[in-house]
Design a protein around this motif. Sequence first.
Motif, mmCIF file in Angstrom:
data_model
loop_
_atom_site.group_PDB
_atom_site.id
_atom_site.type_symbol
_atom_site.label_atom_id
_atom_site.label_comp_id
_atom_site.label_asym_id
_atom_site.label_seq_id
_atom_site.Cartn_x
_atom_site.Cartn_y
_atom_site.Cartn_z
ATOM 1 N N ASN A 189 0.961 -1.147 -0.013
ATOM 2 C CA ASN A 189 0.041 -0.046 -0.003
ATOM 3 C C ASN A 189 0.894 1.389 0.104
ATOM 4 O O ASN A 189 0.922 1.883 0.981
ATOM 5 N N ILE A 190 1.562 1.479 -1.035
ATOM 6 C CA ILE A 190 2.451 2.741 -1.490
ATOM 7 C C ILE A 190 1.752 3.664 -2.281
ATOM 8 O O ILE A 190 1.411 3.038 -3.629
ATOM 9 N N ASN A 191 1.751 4.890 -2.179
ATOM 10 C CA ASN A 191 1.094 5.686 -3.079
ATOM 11 C C ASN A 191 2.103 6.885 -3.655
ATOM 12 O O ASN A 191 2.664 7.569 -2.669
ATOM 13 N N VAL A 192 2.410 6.965 -4.908
ATOM 14 C CA VAL A 192 3.073 8.069 -5.409
ATOM 15 C C VAL A 192 2.048 9.060 -6.385
ATOM 16 O O VAL A 192 1.580 8.570 -7.244
ATOM 17 N N GLU A 193 1.974 10.175 -5.993
ATOM 18 C CA GLU A 193 1.050 11.064 -6.766
ATOM 19 C C GLU A 193 1.588 12.536 -6.810
ATOM 20 O O GLU A 193 1.764 13.177 -6.057
ATOM 21 N N ASN A 194 1.185 12.959 -8.177
ATOM 22 C CA ASN A 194 1.733 14.399 -8.886
ATOM 23 C C ASN A 194 2.949 14.709 -8.670
ATOM 24 O O ASN A 194 3.401 15.628 -9.066
ATOM 25 N N ILE A 195 4.014 14.029 -8.033
ATOM 26 C CA ILE A 195 5.425 14.432 -7.687
ATOM 27 C C ILE A 195 5.968 14.430 -9.523
ATOM 28 O O ILE A 195 5.850 13.601 -10.316
ATOM 29 N N THR A 196 6.844 15.636 -9.360
ATOM 30 C CA THR A 196 7.583 15.709 -10.992
ATOM 31 C C THR A 196 8.909 14.998 -10.497
ATOM 32 O O THR A 196 9.576 15.846 -9.570
ATOM 33 N N MET A 197 9.533 14.129 -11.081
ATOM 34 C CA MET A 197 11.127 13.983 -10.945
ATOM 35 C C MET A 197 11.596 14.234 -12.076
ATOM 36 O O MET A 197 11.420 13.983 -13.391
ATOM 37 N N ARG A 198 12.998 14.841 -11.940
ATOM 38 C CA ARG A 198 13.564 15.316 -13.232
ATOM 39 C C ARG A 198 15.201 15.072 -13.015
ATOM 40 O O ARG A 198 15.549 14.603 -11.735
ATOM 41 N N GLU A 199 15.886 14.840 -13.990
ATOM 42 C CA GLU A 199 17.210 14.565 -14.161
ATOM 43 C C GLU A 199 17.684 13.321 -13.557
ATOM 44 O O GLU A 199 18.665 13.302 -13.105
#
Length: 408
Positions: free
Chosen positions: A153-163
């Motif tokens: 039960n892990i949630n990743v939401e809306n984050i922007t990852m760059r480089e």
Amino acid sequence: MLECDVKNYGAVADGKTVNTKAIQEAIDDCAAHGGGRVIVNGGVFVTGTIFMKSNVDLCIEPNATLKASGNTDDYPDFPCEEFNVKAAPRATAKCIIYFGYIENASLTGMGKIDCNGSAFCNPVYDETNRVTEYVRNTLLVPARMVFIMGCTNINVENITMREMAGGWGYWVNNSQYVTFTKAKLYCNPLYPNADGIHINCSSDVTVDSCIVHSGDDSIIIRANTNTLQEKRVCERIIVKGCVLSSHHQAVRIAWRNDGIIKNCILSDLVITKTRVGIALELPDHSSPTDFGENPTVIENILISNVILDEIEDMPIKMVIYPDNLYGKFKNVRFSNITSTSGQYPLVIGRPDAVIEDVYFDNCKFTVKGMKKFPDRQTSFFANVKGLHLNNTTFDIIDDKVEEINYYE
């Protein structure tokens, strides 16, 4: 909900100070009080490896960036319980954010994770001073930007990852009930091994409405069991509503001597500016820590409603190369595919490893400037039992008469 602002623990948002200790203290304190939200707000916070805890939401606000330190000493190697580090790709667990054997945790917010790729990669120039590629300047860089291992039960939401550079953006292993929603990943496409979202030996994982512009594969679904004490099937993976581009493959399913991958749906995808669109391939080479000891099984894969445009090579590649342990490729269905590419789809098994029941329904493949095969009608499908082409067309324009060998 309990809220813990990392600034209250001594974090400094100046883009220079390494805040690993302060951020970790905020996470630990939040978890010790039953969980809640750890807030990263207002500025650029440099960090090394941080360890997430159960019941904690790490929220990076829209005006904040969590930036990876450029110092390799800020990424310690560490034991991962049931995870065999030495059998893992890159033989390390180094990462920026580690979700390890926890539950009910999340990474959210409209802010950014800057993986600081330029700190770990050196450009290579040609004779005209043009950058042709980047190489890792050290093997001590974090191999995974965000590492999710043995979690529920892990949630990743809306984050922007760059480089992201020199490693995977998100690597999910031996986990269940993991969701990615509206996540964005992008980097210089020439960065090495800058993969997007890698899902391995996990179940009930959903990737929804994400945008991934990666250097290496954008979405990976695999069953490499090397790192696990007990083998585990990779199953019930859903990828939908995503926009993908890659310097290599946009979607990769399976690799050399993986285990069992089954019951997956990929739908409503836009794939552009990619060498190969969708690859279900058992290759003829791999690094020693990146292939397993299992007969590979791929079964019940549905891929539908996909636009493939500006595909340099093949839109779809299903190939079983020699010396791969083979279990079964069966019931792979492509429907409502519109493709413009440099070559036709390729579906080739082996005489001793026949691909079974492949469906193309309502598909249109247009090839521009293709390097011509001597026999176009039979060169693209071989050792397939049950090939179904329903309302599917193959068109070619601007044909160039030139021989090609797919196996070069």
